[in-house]
Design an enzyme around this catalytic site. Sequence first.
Site, PDB file in Angstrom:
ATOM      1  N   ASP A 114       0.835  -1.152  -0.168  1.00  0.00           N
ATOM      2  CA  ASP A 114      -0.030   0.099   0.049  1.00  0.00           C
ATOM      3  C   ASP A 114       0.705   1.374  -0.061  1.00  0.00           C
ATOM      4  OD1 ASP A 114      -2.156  -1.695   0.140  1.00  0.00           O
ATOM      5  OD2 ASP A 114      -2.453  -1.498   2.534  1.00  0.00           O
TER       6      ASP A 114
HETATM    7  N1  URA Z   1      -1.196  -6.138   3.788  1.00  0.00           N
HETATM    8  C1  URA Z   1      -1.771  -4.762   3.957  1.00  0.00           C
HETATM    9  O1  URA Z   1      -2.830  -4.413   4.399  1.00  0.00           O
HETATM   10  N2  URA Z   1      -0.916  -3.655   2.994  1.00  0.00           N
HETATM   11  C2  URA Z   1       0.169  -3.988   2.649  1.00  0.00           C
HETATM   12  O2  URA Z   1       0.926  -2.950   1.871  1.00  0.00           O
HETATM   13  C3  URA Z   1       0.662  -5.380   2.611  1.00  0.00           C
HETATM   14  C4  URA Z   1      -0.054  -6.199   3.138  1.00  0.00           C
END
Ligand code: URA
Length: 258
Positions: A114
């Site tokens: 993310d």
């Molecule tokens: N899980 C999440 O919620 N975000 C990420 O960036 C990676 C794994």
Amino acid sequence: MKSPVSLSTKPVAIAQILFSQGFGTRRHCAALVDHGLVSVGGEVVEDPQQPFLTEGLVFEVEGKPWPFHEKALILLHKPAGYECSRKPSHHPSVFTLLPEPIRNRDIQPVGRLDEDTTGLLLLTDDGPLQHKLTSPKYHVPKLYQATCKAPLDEAQLRKLVAGVLLEERNPKLAAEPVNAVSAQALPDGRLQMALTEGRYHQAKRMVAAVGNRVLTLHRQQVGALELPADLPVGGWIWLDARQRELAMSEPGEAACSD
Ligand code: URA
């Protein structure tokens, strides 16, 4: 199209080598040589067709050394505030953190992080490797560390490992509980959890499903490959064959084989 021949088996023209390594069009690569901007072993290469064995080759373009990599495998220390997309919507792309020849290659993030997640991000143009590292079938664990709204209690940790149901558009996925391979509270109160799947916002949604909330999320490890402690945020490195193997190994296996 790039050469279908494995570049490491026979000598290859320097212009073709530059092209395969992302230095631009064939014409541009030949022009780099014609302008005396490419050297090998300290000697300027005069002829774009001069052949070189690619294995272990380090060439210089405008004085900057470039090791030849038939396939690219890059580890980036992802900062917060970057998107793992070539066409980001709201924030700069992680690709802007890489030099142009690497960006020009057909590399893709190995599982997206993310925008606000930090830590170990692999990028590669090696399709089979990409598949092995991301497919739940191969069970490569990704180790995350999260600060959460409240420290996770024993019941929450147990639920994460036992499995939780997540809301999914796909009814098949929604019916399958998703679980952490391991989940523990670190001495500083953060959650450390290993996941083998890569569903959308998976870590955050799992923590929400047990009644807590992720405030910050960091990926520390893929398989047995750890984020190097000395790699600054935003920095990147090429990975070698050994590090590639580490990324595909279970953490315990790698410890035994060292
Ligand atoms: N899980 C999440 O919620 N975000 C990420 O960036 C990676 C794994």
